[in-house]
Scaffold this motif. Structure first.
Motif, PDB file in Angstrom:
ATOM      1  N   GLY A 359     -23.097  -7.688 -46.416  1.00  0.00           N
ATOM      2  CA  GLY A 359     -24.564  -6.719 -46.528  1.00  0.00           C
ATOM      3  C   GLY A 359     -25.743  -7.515 -46.765  1.00  0.00           C
ATOM      4  N   ALA A 360     -25.738  -8.479 -47.747  1.00  0.00           N
ATOM      5  CA  ALA A 360     -26.698  -9.012 -48.500  1.00  0.00           C
ATOM      6  C   ALA A 360     -27.196 -10.196 -47.332  1.00  0.00           C
ATOM      7  N   TYR A 487     -38.192  -2.670 -55.538  1.00  0.00           N
ATOM      8  CA  TYR A 487     -37.692  -2.923 -54.139  1.00  0.00           C
ATOM      9  C   TYR A 487     -38.405  -2.219 -53.113  1.00  0.00           C
ATOM     10  N   ARG A 488     -38.338  -0.837 -53.299  1.00  0.00           N
ATOM     11  CA  ARG A 488     -39.028   0.160 -52.272  1.00  0.00           C
ATOM     12  C   ARG A 488     -40.337  -0.092 -52.354  1.00  0.00           C
ATOM     13  N   LYS A 489     -41.255  -0.332 -52.933  1.00  0.00           N
ATOM     14  CA  LYS A 489     -42.557  -0.734 -53.074  1.00  0.00           C
ATOM     15  C   LYS A 489     -42.747  -1.889 -52.181  1.00  0.00           C
ATOM     16  N   PHE A 490     -42.124  -2.965 -52.221  1.00  0.00           N
ATOM     17  CA  PHE A 490     -42.451  -4.249 -51.400  1.00  0.00           C
ATOM     18  C   PHE A 490     -41.949  -3.952 -49.785  1.00  0.00           C
ATOM     19  N   SER A 491     -40.729  -2.905 -49.859  1.00  0.00           N
ATOM     20  CA  SER A 491     -40.132  -2.630 -48.610  1.00  0.00           C
ATOM     21  C   SER A 491     -40.972  -1.770 -47.886  1.00  0.00           C
ATOM     22  N   SER A 492     -41.835  -1.043 -48.541  1.00  0.00           N
ATOM     23  CA  SER A 492     -42.734   0.013 -47.614  1.00  0.00           C
ATOM     24  C   SER A 492     -44.150  -0.808 -47.279  1.00  0.00           C
ATOM     25  N   GLU A 493     -44.558  -1.383 -48.378  1.00  0.00           N
ATOM     26  CA  GLU A 493     -45.993  -1.876 -48.258  1.00  0.00           C
ATOM     27  C   GLU A 493     -45.978  -3.385 -47.291  1.00  0.00           C
ATOM     28  N   HIS A 494     -44.732  -3.852 -47.104  1.00  0.00           N
ATOM     29  CA  HIS A 494     -44.850  -5.061 -46.428  1.00  0.00           C
ATOM     30  C   HIS A 494     -43.744  -5.309 -45.431  1.00  0.00           C
ATOM     31  N   GLY A 495     -43.154  -4.293 -45.162  1.00  0.00           N
ATOM     32  CA  GLY A 495     -42.189  -4.194 -44.294  1.00  0.00           C
ATOM     33  C   GLY A 495     -40.921  -5.114 -44.320  1.00  0.00           C
ATOM     34  N   LEU A 496     -40.520  -5.192 -45.588  1.00  0.00           N
ATOM     35  CA  LEU A 496     -39.233  -5.992 -45.792  1.00  0.00           C
ATOM     36  C   LEU A 496     -38.294  -4.855 -45.804  1.00  0.00           C
ATOM     37  N   THR A 497     -37.022  -5.503 -45.374  1.00  0.00           N
ATOM     38  CA  THR A 497     -35.580  -4.679 -45.353  1.00  0.00           C
ATOM     39  C   THR A 497     -34.810  -5.328 -46.610  1.00  0.00           C
ATOM     40  N   LEU A 498     -34.649  -4.370 -47.762  1.00  0.00           N
ATOM     41  CA  LEU A 498     -34.237  -4.946 -48.688  1.00  0.00           C
ATOM     42  C   LEU A 498     -33.017  -4.040 -49.178  1.00  0.00           C
ATOM     43  N   ALA A 499     -31.830  -4.486 -49.314  1.00  0.00           N
ATOM     44  CA  ALA A 499     -30.685  -3.639 -49.827  1.00  0.00           C
ATOM     45  C   ALA A 499     -31.011  -3.332 -51.372  1.00  0.00           C
ATOM     46  N   PRO A 500     -30.397  -2.257 -51.961  1.00  0.00           N
ATOM     47  CA  PRO A 500     -30.638  -1.866 -53.250  1.00  0.00           C
ATOM     48  C   PRO A 500     -30.352  -2.775 -54.009  1.00  0.00           C
ATOM     49  N   ALA A 569     -32.838 -11.647 -57.385  1.00  0.00           N
ATOM     50  CA  ALA A 569     -32.689 -12.633 -56.350  1.00  0.00           C
ATOM     51  C   ALA A 569     -32.840 -12.264 -54.962  1.00  0.00           C
ATOM     52  N   PRO A 570     -32.266 -11.063 -54.558  1.00  0.00           N
ATOM     53  CA  PRO A 570     -32.695 -10.919 -53.183  1.00  0.00           C
ATOM     54  C   PRO A 570     -34.091 -10.414 -52.944  1.00  0.00           C
ATOM     55  N   LEU A 571     -34.829  -9.967 -53.859  1.00  0.00           N
ATOM     56  CA  LEU A 571     -36.098  -9.592 -53.739  1.00  0.00           C
ATOM     57  C   LEU A 571     -37.119 -11.009 -53.499  1.00  0.00           C
ATOM     58  N   GLU A 572     -36.781 -11.731 -54.509  1.00  0.00           N
ATOM     59  CA  GLU A 572     -37.360 -13.069 -54.600  1.00  0.00           C
ATOM     60  C   GLU A 572     -36.934 -13.893 -53.275  1.00  0.00           C
ATOM     61  N   ALA A 573     -35.747 -13.904 -52.541  1.00  0.00           N
ATOM     62  CA  ALA A 573     -35.570 -14.706 -51.513  1.00  0.00           C
ATOM     63  C   ALA A 573     -36.284 -14.033 -50.401  1.00  0.00           C
ATOM     64  N   GLN A 574     -36.389 -12.689 -50.239  1.00  0.00           N
ATOM     65  CA  GLN A 574     -37.307 -12.250 -49.150  1.00  0.00           C
ATOM     66  C   GLN A 574     -38.767 -12.629 -49.400  1.00  0.00           C
ATOM     67  N   ILE A 575     -39.315 -12.508 -50.467  1.00  0.00           N
ATOM     68  CA  ILE A 575     -40.463 -12.846 -51.013  1.00  0.00           C
ATOM     69  C   ILE A 575     -41.002 -14.243 -50.411  1.00  0.00           C
ATOM     70  N   ARG A 576     -39.786 -15.053 -50.640  1.00  0.00           N
ATOM     71  CA  ARG A 576     -40.336 -16.690 -50.365  1.00  0.00           C
ATOM     72  C   ARG A 576     -40.282 -16.800 -48.654  1.00  0.00           C
ATOM     73  N   GLN A 577     -39.193 -16.071 -48.236  1.00  0.00           N
ATOM     74  CA  GLN A 577     -39.111 -15.841 -46.747  1.00  0.00           C
ATOM     75  C   GLN A 577     -40.539 -15.387 -46.026  1.00  0.00           C
ATOM     76  N   HIS A 578     -41.023 -14.311 -46.713  1.00  0.00           N
ATOM     77  CA  HIS A 578     -42.177 -13.574 -46.141  1.00  0.00           C
ATOM     78  C   HIS A 578     -43.265 -14.255 -46.224  1.00  0.00           C
TER      79      HIS A 578
END
Length: 642
Positions: A359-360, A487-500, A569-578
């Motif tokens: 999933g991740a 996680y929800r804040k970053f997902s909603s504000e920046h369109g990231l799709t993050l697993a819990p 880690a998942p949030l940081e990985a998506q932040i770097r990617q974004h």
């Protein structure tokens, strides 16, 4: 039997290979974040250390060591473990194989019972053990070394009491004294035999226990080794029937459950040339039914055998005698119980891990895919547009980048709260507070030599430990809820799709503590008055309780520490990617604005990237599927796994 374990080992090897392929591919595809690395490393380590443990439990003279010889060591052409009338196994003995050690027997002196340490506390202390090498080319020499487990020495009553091995208020104890008033005790407290037997190499661990007295006085057996065995063979003797002590061992230390088998040994004592085979078999069946009735079992759960005749039959290649011994039925039942049960446990663990892992990684690939599609959409929208439109898009992306950078500053505040909560977690889960609880109980025991005071001190200890774990669970829940908000804040504000964020629970450790307390209650909870020697035993028992709780807390600390390291880690990985995508989008449109890149060439490049990501996603699905296939395989061809 060997083939059963080889197939199990081949199945496990197939799972390891699939996981390693998945791990290597993730590295190459740059999809492995810290959380994924941790999960894979722990899963592989658990598979590498996987053991199948079988405990043999019986009162004295039930033929337990002979049964072990007949099942596992007949290929050596003689008895390996000492086996004779009376007491031949005086200390708990583990047979295993660890390639890190030479073939040897390690022996823990009985004197260590005088210290406030359990057997487990000595396992990593090599200097505490006496090590004797094994000559693998000489079965007779090995047999002689193995006799160490049957050696005894005589000590005075005071020394025996100091070790918790003499109960002066037991009316049966005085008759055990010799003419000089000395007590016979085992020379060793515990033995570990490291032996390169094919079954042991496949991960089998055999536990040979002494009789009821040793089980009652060595807490390590009661708290750790027997409860954690994947299979327990409880041996009765046909020539003695089910005795009161047999029933006590069964009810108090084993019980009826998965992987628990009852063996009615020495059926050859009922073989009689003056009776027909039908009459002998009927008598064996009556004994089988009686044993089952006494232990509240079905007759089919009791296996009549002759271990001695089975050993002779195997050594002499006497198929008729081996068949008459009925050992084959027991061996089949043992491995039919042992391997599927263990396999099922590992399958469930692996299935949970695979679901989270897949999933991740799918989410990460999906995020990359969305980034590419967004950039493609932007670029295609520029077809036929003038420079002012391109400039406007550049400004819009720049604003988006600044807003994202602003969110990262807010994340720093969350990190500060995260650090504070993490520190607070260790005020209830840390090893220091556990040490204080243990010291408190020992001080209370020193102040009170009465049963009620000592039991109350241990009860308070368990209550404190359970409160600590509950408080720790609440703190981890608070940390996870805070991270879910982020996680929800970053997902909603920046369109990231993050697993819990990764879940965490101390439930397994609460269950372990509850199991330890249950064993303690069974030993001491219903006794209204403790005599002096039982007080000493309770102190020894608490030493093992403290050791078991300490191991539990250490594991909980390690799990919590690992979880805290990777929950972001998942949030940081998506932040770097974004961030990289925003930077890349801005640079791409800048080059188009400056007319240094062709718009169509850029679109083609992104379309190629999109196709590559589709292939990446398909490969990820394929590798995840390979792991699932390996986990659920019922049979693995041994040649293919070699």
């Amino acid at each position: 039997m060997v083939r059963d374990l080889e197939q199990y080992s081949a199945w496990r090897h197939g799972v390891v290979v699939a996981l390693q392929q998945y791990q290597a591919w993730l590295h190459g595809a740059e999809l492995a974040d810290a959380a994924t690395e941790q999960r894979l490393a722990r899963t592989l380590a658990r598979l590498a250390d996987d053991k199948l443990s079988v405990a043999f439990v019986a009162e004295f003279s039930r033929g337990k060591s002979e049964l072990i010889n007949s099942i596992f060591f007949a290929d050596y052409g003689q008895r390996i473990l000492p086996s004779a009338a009376g007491r031949t196994t005086m200390c708990p003995t583990e047979l295993m194989y660890d390639p890190a050690w030479p073939a040897c027997i390690r022996l823990l002196p009985i004197e260590t019972r005088a210290d406030n340490l359990s057997t487990s506390d000595y396992r990593d202390n090599a200097s505490a053990w006496t090590m004797l090498p094994l000559d693998l080319d000489s079965p007779a020499a090995m047999h002689e070394v193995f006799r160490q487990v049957s050696l005894t020495r005589h000590v005075n009553v005071e020394e025996a009491k100091r070790y918790g091995l003499y109960d002066e208020d037991d009316p049966d104890m005085p008759v055990t004294l010799d003419d000089n008033g000395l007590v016979e005790i085992s020379l060793w407290r515990h033995a570990i035999i490291n032996f390169p037997h094919p079954l042991l190499k496949q991960g089998l661990v055999i536990l040979d226990t002494p009789g009821l007295n040793a089980i009652g006085t060595e807490p390590e057996l009661t708290l750790n080794l027997i409860p954690h065995a994947h299979a327990v063979l409880f041996i009765l003797a046909a020539d003695t029937g089910v005795t009161k002590s047999d029933i006590e061992v069964w009810r108090k230390h084993i019980g009826n459950g998965a992987g628990r088998l009852v063996v009615l040994n020495k059926i050859d004592s009922m073989w009689d040339e003056l009776r027909s085979d039908a009459e002998v078999n009927a008598e064996i069946a009556r004994q089988q039914e009686h044993a089952a009735h006494m232990l509240a079992l079905e007759p089919r759960q009791v296996f009549p055998v002759s271990a001695q005749k089975a050993l002779v039959g195997k050594i002499n290649n006497d198929a008729a005698l081996l068949d008459k011994s009925r050992l084959g039925l027991l061996e089949k039942a043992l491995f039919n119980e042992l391997i599927p049960a263990k396999k099922d446990i590992i399958r469930k663990q692996l299935a949970r891990e695979l679901g989270t892992l897949s999933g991740a990684q799918q989410a990460l690939v999906g995020a990359r895919m969305r980034g590419i599609m967004e950039q493609l959409h932007e670029l295609k929208s520029l077809r036929g547009k003038n420079q002012s439109v391109v400039a406007h898009m550049m400004r819009r992306i720049d604003v988006e980048k600044k807003e994202f950078d602003s969110s990262l500053f807010k994340l720093q505040a969350t990190r500060a709260v995260f650090t504070r909560l993490s520190t607070e977690l260790y005020t209830s889960l840390g090893m220091d507070i556990l040490r204080d609880h243990v010291l408190g109980v020992r001080a209370a025991m020193d102040r009170s030599r009465f049963s009620t005071g000592m039991r109350e001190a241990v009860k308070v200890f368990f209550d404190e430990i359970k409160r600590d774990l509950q408080a720790s669970e609440q703190k981890t829940t608070e940390i996870r809820e805070m991270m879910e908000v982020m996680y929800r804040k970053f997902s909603s504000e920046h369109g990231l799709t993050l697993a819990p964020p990764m879940a965490f629970s101390l439930e397994r450790y609460r269950d372990e503590i509850a199991d330890i307390e249950e064993v303690y209650d069974a030993q001491f909870g219903t006794v209204t008055l403790l005599v002096t020697s039982r007080v000493v035993l309770m102190e020894r028992f608490f030493d093992s309780i403290a050791s078991a709780v300490k191991r539990c807390f250490k594991a909980a600390n390690a799990d919590a520490e690992a979880w805290l390291k990777v929950i972001m880690a998942p949030l940081e990985a998506q932040i770097r990617q974004h961030k990289a995508q925003l930077k890349h989008r801005l640079a791409s449109i800048q080059r188009i604005h400056d007319a240094t890149d062709s718009l169509e060439q850029k679109i083609e490049a992104f379309e190629r990237s999109q196709a590559e990501l589709e292939q990446l996603k398909a490969r990820l699905t394929e590798l995840s599927g390979n792991i699932s296939i390996a986990i659920n395989a019922e049979y693995v061809a041994l040649d293919a796994a070699a």
